[in-house]
Design a protein around this motif. Structure first.
Motif, PDB file in Angstrom:
ATOM      1  N   GLY A 190       0.837  -1.208   0.000  1.00 31.08           N
ATOM      2  CA  GLY A 190       0.000   0.000   0.000  1.00 31.08           C
ATOM      3  C   GLY A 190       0.865   1.248   0.000  1.00 31.08           C
ATOM      4  O   GLY A 190       0.622   2.197   0.753  1.00 31.08           O
ATOM      5  N   TYR A 191       1.846   1.262  -0.885  1.00 34.25           N
ATOM      6  CA  TYR A 191       2.891   2.294  -0.845  1.00 34.25           C
ATOM      7  C   TYR A 191       3.227   2.761  -2.250  1.00 34.25           C
ATOM      8  O   TYR A 191       3.319   1.975  -3.191  1.00 34.25           O
ATOM      9  CB  TYR A 191       4.126   1.711  -0.166  1.00 34.25           C
ATOM     10  N   SER A 192       3.422   4.060  -2.351  1.00 28.78           N
ATOM     11  CA  SER A 192       3.859   4.651  -3.606  1.00 28.78           C
ATOM     12  C   SER A 192       4.791   5.811  -3.285  1.00 28.78           C
ATOM     13  O   SER A 192       4.762   6.366  -2.179  1.00 28.78           O
ATOM     14  CB  SER A 192       2.652   5.170  -4.401  1.00 28.78           C
ATOM     15  N   TYR A 193       5.646   6.139  -4.229  1.00 33.71           N
ATOM     16  CA  TYR A 193       6.408   7.380  -4.101  1.00 33.71           C
ATOM     17  C   TYR A 193       6.509   8.067  -5.440  1.00 33.71           C
ATOM     18  O   TYR A 193       6.450   7.437  -6.491  1.00 33.71           O
ATOM     19  CB  TYR A 193       7.780   7.169  -3.457  1.00 33.71           C
ATOM     20  N   LEU A 194       6.694   9.364  -5.357  1.00 32.35           N
ATOM     21  CA  LEU A 194       6.942  10.205  -6.533  1.00 32.35           C
ATOM     22  C   LEU A 194       8.353  10.749  -6.379  1.00 32.35           C
ATOM     23  O   LEU A 194       8.700  11.299  -5.340  1.00 32.35           O
ATOM     24  CB  LEU A 194       5.939  11.357  -6.597  1.00 32.35           C
ATOM     25  N   LEU A 195       9.160  10.541  -7.404  1.00 25.81           N
ATOM     26  CA  LEU A 195      10.547  10.998  -7.386  1.00 25.81           C
ATOM     27  C   LEU A 195      10.697  12.135  -8.391  1.00 25.81           C
ATOM     28  O   LEU A 195      10.360  11.979  -9.557  1.00 25.81           O
ATOM     29  CB  LEU A 195      11.469   9.833  -7.759  1.00 25.81           C
ATOM     30  N   LEU A 196      11.182  13.245  -7.920  1.00 24.83           N
ATOM     31  CA  LEU A 196      11.401  14.396  -8.793  1.00 24.83           C
ATOM     32  C   LEU A 196      12.911  14.678  -8.866  1.00 24.83           C
ATOM     33  O   LEU A 196      13.557  14.887  -7.840  1.00 24.83           O
ATOM     34  CB  LEU A 196      10.697  15.635  -8.257  1.00 24.83           C
ATOM     35  N   LYS A 197      13.435  14.693 -10.076  1.00 27.49           N
ATOM     36  CA  LYS A 197      14.867  14.932 -10.272  1.00 27.49           C
ATOM     37  C   LYS A 197      15.098  16.329 -10.837  1.00 27.49           C
ATOM     38  O   LYS A 197      14.189  16.957 -11.380  1.00 27.49           O
ATOM     39  CB  LYS A 197      15.437  13.905 -11.258  1.00 27.49           C
ATOM     40  N   GLU A 198      16.341  16.784 -10.696  1.00 20.05           N
ATOM     41  CA  GLU A 198      16.746  18.079 -11.267  1.00 20.05           C
ATOM     42  C   GLU A 198      15.694  19.145 -10.949  1.00 20.05           C
ATOM     43  O   GLU A 198      15.151  19.793 -11.843  1.00 20.05           O
ATOM     44  CB  GLU A 198      16.930  17.959 -12.783  1.00 20.05           C
ATOM     45  N   LEU A 199      15.440  19.300  -9.687  1.00 19.33           N
ATOM     46  CA  LEU A 199      14.359  20.182  -9.254  1.00 19.33           C
ATOM     47  C   LEU A 199      14.519  21.597  -9.784  1.00 19.33           C
ATOM     48  O   LEU A 199      15.611  22.161  -9.828  1.00 19.33           O
ATOM     49  CB  LEU A 199      14.291  20.218  -7.729  1.00 19.33           C
ATOM     50  N   GLN A 200      13.365  22.155 -10.186  1.00 17.86           N
ATOM     51  CA  GLN A 200      13.328  23.532 -10.660  1.00 17.86           C
ATOM     52  C   GLN A 200      12.397  24.323  -9.739  1.00 17.86           C
ATOM     53  O   GLN A 200      11.515  23.753  -9.078  1.00 17.86           O
ATOM     54  CB  GLN A 200      12.811  23.558 -12.101  1.00 17.86           C
ATOM     55  N   MET A 201      12.566  25.623  -9.743  1.00 15.29           N
ATOM     56  CA  MET A 201      11.735  26.456  -8.860  1.00 15.29           C
ATOM     57  C   MET A 201      10.247  26.262  -9.173  1.00 15.29           C
ATOM     58  O   MET A 201       9.414  26.294  -8.260  1.00 15.29           O
ATOM     59  CB  MET A 201      12.119  27.927  -9.009  1.00 15.29           C
ATOM     60  N   LYS A 202       9.918  26.032 -10.436  1.00 16.39           N
ATOM     61  CA  LYS A 202       8.518  25.878 -10.813  1.00 16.39           C
ATOM     62  C   LYS A 202       7.904  24.581 -10.271  1.00 16.39           C
ATOM     63  O   LYS A 202       6.680  24.386 -10.353  1.00 16.39           O
ATOM     64  CB  LYS A 202       8.379  25.888 -12.339  1.00 16.39           C
ATOM     65  N   ASP A 203       8.747  23.704  -9.716  1.00 13.92           N
ATOM     66  CA  ASP A 203       8.219  22.470  -9.124  1.00 13.92           C
ATOM     67  C   ASP A 203       7.627  22.711  -7.739  1.00 13.92           C
ATOM     68  O   ASP A 203       7.043  21.798  -7.139  1.00 13.92           O
ATOM     69  CB  ASP A 203       9.325  21.408  -9.027  1.00 13.92           C
TER      70      ASP A 203
END
Lengths: 109, 117
Positions: free
Chosen positions: A69-82
């Motif tokens: 019952g688990y999920s994750y969202l991975l965001l790379k190369e973060l930008q200010m608009k994120d």
């Protein structure tokens, strides 16, 4: 009952990587969506997982483990608009999306 | 991708008046549309599910006589807030399900910010 558990707020640095975790309990399961919501705007679709594993889509990846019952969202190369809220929304047996309060992600220069 | 429009984007009205919000799927047919309400810093709250040609299904605690929903065509659903009060001030968002898409996902309109004075 049905519920979603995500951190309320996270902070990360521009250019870095961040992982937003989500655990859920639903009556039945028909996949899990991740949405992005900027302040004052409606959510926009990011990803969908229905099978276990990782789905990659550019700078964003989403992972699912149905047994946990688990999920994750991975965001790379973060930008200010994120900088936004990220909503984990599993779909129950009636194909209804179950919404939590989301994770507010703050990106710092 | 699928586009959902919502009109108006902002509305200010006096207490006791009624406000109609339109939700349209622009490039697909939506047999099912959803109406949500969101208060600041809170999660989306599903108000009702609207199916074309039939009565809407309201979530527990949502007054169907106060929030009138009509889904007369495959591309249009309307929400009318009747006898609005200041506590009805909120961000109202519609979404439409595109059954032809691979994911059965919901596409959201841009939302309507309602302020009742």
């Amino acid at each position: 009952g049905q519920n979603i558990d995500q951190p309320t707020e996270m902070t990360a640095t521009e250019g870095a990587i961040v992982q937003i975790n989500c655990t859920y309990q639903t009556s039945g399961f028909n996949g899990l969506f991740w949405y992005q919501q900027h302040a004052g705007e409606a959510p926009t679709f990011l990803s969908y997982n229905v099978l276990d594993g990782l789905e990659e889509k550019g700078r964003f990846s989403s992972f699912l483990s149905r047994s946990k019952g688990y999920s994750y969202l991975l965001l790379k190369e973060l930008q200010m608009k994120d900088s936004a809220s990220y909503l984990c929304a599993p779909m129950d047996s009636n194909y209804q999306l179950i919404w939590g309060a989301g994770t507010k992600l703050i990106i710092k220069p | 991708g699928a586009v959902v429009s919502q009109h108006p984007s902002r509305v200010i009205c006096k207490s006791g008046t009624s406000v109609k919000i339109e939700c349209r799927s622009l490039d697909f047919q939506a047999t099912t549309m959803f109406w949500y309400r969101q208060f600041p810093k809170q999660s989306l709250m599903l108000m009702a599910t609207s199916n074309e040609g039939s009565k809407a299904t309201y979530e527990q605690g949502v007054e169907k006589d106060k929030f009138l929903i009509n889904h007369a065509s495959l591309t249009l659903s309307t929400l009318t807030v009747t006898s609005a009060h200041p506590e009805d001030s909120s961000f109202y968002i519609c979404s439409a399900r595109d059954y032809s898409s691979s994911y059965n996902e919901q596409f959201f309109g841009p939302g309507t910010r309602l302020t009742v004075l």
